[in-house]
Scaffold this motif. Structure first.
Motif, PDB file in Angstrom:
ATOM      1  N   SER A  47       0.733  -1.243   0.076  1.00 41.35           N
ATOM      2  CA  SER A  47      -0.006   0.040   0.001  1.00 41.35           C
ATOM      3  C   SER A  47       0.844   1.222   0.047  1.00 41.35           C
ATOM      4  O   SER A  47       1.898   1.398   0.535  1.00 41.35           O
ATOM      5  CB  SER A  47      -0.879  -0.022   1.247  1.00 41.35           C
ATOM      6  OG  SER A  47      -1.657   1.202   1.296  1.00 41.35           O
ATOM      7  N   PRO A  48       0.451   2.377  -0.754  1.00 44.08           N
ATOM      8  CA  PRO A  48      -0.736   2.521  -1.557  1.00 44.08           C
ATOM      9  C   PRO A  48      -0.854   2.025  -2.758  1.00 44.08           C
ATOM     10  O   PRO A  48      -1.800   1.866  -3.351  1.00 44.08           O
ATOM     11  CB  PRO A  48      -0.759   4.156  -1.392  1.00 44.08           C
ATOM     12  CG  PRO A  48       0.805   4.267  -1.682  1.00 44.08           C
ATOM     13  CD  PRO A  48       1.223   3.441  -0.578  1.00 44.08           C
ATOM     14  N   GLY A  49       0.249   1.144  -3.474  1.00 42.97           N
ATOM     15  CA  GLY A  49       0.097   0.435  -4.413  1.00 42.97           C
ATOM     16  C   GLY A  49       0.751   0.749  -5.676  1.00 42.97           C
ATOM     17  O   GLY A  49       0.856   0.196  -7.057  1.00 42.97           O
ATOM     18  N   SER A  50       1.904   1.613  -5.707  1.00 44.27           N
ATOM     19  CA  SER A  50       2.624   1.998  -6.772  1.00 44.27           C
ATOM     20  C   SER A  50       3.408   0.942  -7.542  1.00 44.27           C
ATOM     21  O   SER A  50       3.572   0.698  -8.755  1.00 44.27           O
ATOM     22  CB  SER A  50       3.398   3.193  -6.643  1.00 44.27           C
ATOM     23  OG  SER A  50       4.612   2.954  -5.802  1.00 44.27           O
ATOM     24  N   TRP A  51       3.988   0.157  -6.206  1.00 37.40           N
ATOM     25  CA  TRP A  51       4.824  -1.178  -7.030  1.00 37.40           C
ATOM     26  C   TRP A  51       3.714  -2.168  -7.645  1.00 37.40           C
ATOM     27  O   TRP A  51       4.357  -2.844  -8.571  1.00 37.40           O
ATOM     28  CB  TRP A  51       5.506  -2.013  -5.673  1.00 37.40           C
ATOM     29  CG  TRP A  51       6.697  -1.107  -5.454  1.00 37.40           C
ATOM     30  CD1 TRP A  51       7.041   0.287  -5.461  1.00 37.40           C
ATOM     31  CD2 TRP A  51       7.928  -1.756  -4.644  1.00 37.40           C
ATOM     32  NE1 TRP A  51       8.292   0.452  -4.979  1.00 37.40           N
ATOM     33  CE2 TRP A  51       8.767  -0.652  -4.530  1.00 37.40           C
ATOM     34  CE3 TRP A  51       8.361  -3.141  -4.246  1.00 37.40           C
ATOM     35  CZ2 TRP A  51      10.026  -0.997  -3.921  1.00 37.40           C
ATOM     36  CZ3 TRP A  51       9.411  -3.203  -3.813  1.00 37.40           C
ATOM     37  CH2 TRP A  51      10.352  -2.111  -3.504  1.00 37.40           C
ATOM     38  N   ASP A  69      -0.671  -5.971   2.647  1.00 38.91           N
ATOM     39  CA  ASP A  69      -0.289  -4.877   3.568  1.00 38.91           C
ATOM     40  C   ASP A  69      -1.522  -4.942   4.666  1.00 38.91           C
ATOM     41  O   ASP A  69      -2.332  -5.450   4.640  1.00 38.91           O
ATOM     42  CB  ASP A  69      -0.410  -3.431   2.670  1.00 38.91           C
ATOM     43  CG  ASP A  69       0.488  -2.495   3.362  1.00 38.91           C
ATOM     44  OD1 ASP A  69       1.317  -1.970   2.748  1.00 38.91           O
ATOM     45  OD2 ASP A  69       0.022  -1.768   4.417  1.00 38.91           O
ATOM     46  N   LEU A  70      -0.842  -4.062   5.918  1.00 40.16           N
ATOM     47  CA  LEU A  70      -1.820  -3.919   7.048  1.00 40.16           C
ATOM     48  C   LEU A  70      -2.941  -2.735   6.539  1.00 40.16           C
ATOM     49  O   LEU A  70      -4.116  -2.970   6.936  1.00 40.16           O
ATOM     50  CB  LEU A  70      -0.914  -3.065   8.074  1.00 40.16           C
ATOM     51  CG  LEU A  70       0.285  -4.000   8.718  1.00 40.16           C
ATOM     52  CD1 LEU A  70       1.042  -3.221   9.354  1.00 40.16           C
ATOM     53  CD2 LEU A  70      -0.440  -4.878   9.619  1.00 40.16           C
ATOM     54  N   GLN A  71      -2.336  -1.894   5.480  1.00 40.06           N
ATOM     55  CA  GLN A  71      -3.297  -1.048   5.145  1.00 40.06           C
ATOM     56  C   GLN A  71      -3.837  -1.351   3.666  1.00 40.06           C
ATOM     57  O   GLN A  71      -3.470  -2.310   3.046  1.00 40.06           O
ATOM     58  CB  GLN A  71      -2.679   0.348   4.850  1.00 40.06           C
ATOM     59  CG  GLN A  71      -1.411   0.909   5.917  1.00 40.06           C
ATOM     60  CD  GLN A  71      -2.633   0.990   7.174  1.00 40.06           C
ATOM     61  OE1 GLN A  71      -3.744   1.598   6.874  1.00 40.06           O
ATOM     62  NE2 GLN A  71      -1.807   1.052   8.285  1.00 40.06           N
ATOM     63  N   PRO A  72      -5.303  -0.837   3.729  1.00 38.35           N
ATOM     64  CA  PRO A  72      -6.006  -1.148   2.287  1.00 38.35           C
ATOM     65  C   PRO A  72      -5.164  -0.632   1.288  1.00 38.35           C
ATOM     66  O   PRO A  72      -4.454   0.547   1.138  1.00 38.35           O
ATOM     67  CB  PRO A  72      -7.378  -0.762   2.312  1.00 38.35           C
ATOM     68  CG  PRO A  72      -7.087   0.534   3.420  1.00 38.35           C
ATOM     69  CD  PRO A  72      -5.959  -0.043   4.394  1.00 38.35           C
ATOM     70  N   VAL A  73      -5.636  -0.961   0.018  1.00 34.71           N
ATOM     71  CA  VAL A  73      -5.216  -0.233  -1.508  1.00 34.71           C
ATOM     72  C   VAL A  73      -6.348   0.128  -1.974  1.00 34.71           C
ATOM     73  O   VAL A  73      -7.332  -0.368  -2.257  1.00 34.71           O
ATOM     74  CB  VAL A  73      -4.439  -1.498  -2.361  1.00 34.71           C
ATOM     75  CG1 VAL A  73      -4.068  -0.657  -3.712  1.00 34.71           C
ATOM     76  CG2 VAL A  73      -3.098  -1.842  -1.783  1.00 34.71           C
ATOM     77  N   ASN A  74      -6.472   1.614  -2.186  1.00 37.63           N
ATOM     78  CA  ASN A  74      -7.659   2.182  -2.488  1.00 37.63           C
ATOM     79  C   ASN A  74      -7.900   2.710  -3.826  1.00 37.63           C
ATOM     80  O   ASN A  74      -8.732   3.481  -4.074  1.00 37.63           O
ATOM     81  CB  ASN A  74      -7.676   3.375  -1.619  1.00 37.63           C
ATOM     82  CG  ASN A  74      -8.220   2.986  -0.231  1.00 37.63           C
ATOM     83  OD1 ASN A  74      -8.706   2.079   0.209  1.00 37.63           O
ATOM     84  ND2 ASN A  74      -7.527   3.820   0.882  1.00 37.63           N
ATOM     85  N   HIS A  75      -7.238   2.127  -4.778  1.00 41.45           N
ATOM     86  CA  HIS A  75      -7.139   2.251  -6.194  1.00 41.45           C
ATOM     87  C   HIS A  75      -7.569   1.247  -7.004  1.00 41.45           C
ATOM     88  O   HIS A  75      -7.146  -0.050  -6.295  1.00 41.45           O
ATOM     89  CB  HIS A  75      -6.118   3.137  -6.746  1.00 41.45           C
ATOM     90  CG  HIS A  75      -4.834   2.389  -6.723  1.00 41.45           C
ATOM     91  ND1 HIS A  75      -4.613   2.038  -7.953  1.00 41.45           N
ATOM     92  CD2 HIS A  75      -4.063   2.260  -5.771  1.00 41.45           C
ATOM     93  CE1 HIS A  75      -3.218   1.294  -7.864  1.00 41.45           C
ATOM     94  NE2 HIS A  75      -2.840   1.471  -6.581  1.00 41.45           N
TER      95      HIS A  75
END
Ligand SMILES: C[S@@+](CC[C@H](N)C(=O)[O-])C[C@H]1O[C@@H](n2cnc3c(N)ncnc32)[C@H](O)[C@@H]1O
Length: 196
Positions: A47-51, A69-75
């Motif tokens: 997250s956030p998701g660029s890789w 990830d512990l965090q969501p990916v929002n896109h």
């Protein structure tokens, strides 16, 4: 996360990347050819998701990417990308198999919550990378590639030795897009040795 509005920040915005970190992976990948078309890739700390954006483009639709990830990916991401919201310390290799089997590449851009105390942060990053190495033992196919973010500091030598035991070639990479003042450095294991 501190946002630095430098050249790479603006370039990322122009190119539709959700973070400038994409350029660190791109630089290392262009130099060492880690990711190939059709590969199954695990992206830990995604997250956030660029890789995920970069990798999914390289592997194409014949490949698959699993992000954690512990965090969501929002896109939104292409259909050949899946994201698991979880703590890497609570997962087993079985949970991370792609299409029921081993993967070609494992990437980890994971960073611990920093305390500001350099030695503590380096130790936390080392703990994350030990967990990644342990998962890679079971999950990464022979001759596979492992790229992890590490912190320059005491345990880096130990991590490098552990990589040397498991990979034919080991490289330390500091991409230009990683700020010079940042303690981060990437360790690349190329060609996983076959288990006896
Ligand atoms: C620098 S960011 C990754 C950026 C990402 N590569 C990108 O391109 O968008 C580091 C990530 O590691 C994740 N992380 C840290 N510890 C983790 C853990 N124990 N399990 C899973 N993810 C973790 C954080 O939540 C954070 O999103």
């Amino acid at each position: 996360m501190k946002i630095i509005k430098d050249h790479y920040f603006h370039k990322a915005k122009r190119n539709g990347y959700v973070a400038r970190s994409a350029y660190k992976l791109e630089e290392i990948d262009k130099k060492h050819r880690i990711i190939r078309k059709g590969n199954f890739v695990l992206d830990l700390g995604c997250s956030p998701g660029s890789w995920l954006q970069y990798t999914s483009r390289i592997v194409g639709e014949e490949g698959e990417v699993l992000g954690v990830d512990l965090q969501p990916v929002n896109h939104s991401l292409p259909a050949h990308v899946r994201v698991l919201q979880a703590d890497i310390f609570e997962l087993t290799a079985k949970d991370l198999e792609i299409s029921g089997g081993m993967v070609d590449v494992i990437l980890s851009d994971m960073a611990p919550k920093t305390s500001g105390i350099r030695a503590t942060d380096a130790q936390r990053s080392y703990a994350l990378n030990q967990q990644v190495l342990q998962l890679a033992e079971e999950l990464l196919r022979p001759r596979g590639m492992l790229l992890v973010k590490a912190f320059q500091g005491a345990p880096l030598g130990e991590l490098r030795n552990a990589f040397r035991n498991s990979f034919a070639k080991v490289k330390l990479c500091k991409p230009k897009s990683s700020r010079a003042e940042s303690v981060e450095i990437f360790l690349l294991g190329m060609g996983k040795k076959q288990n006896n």
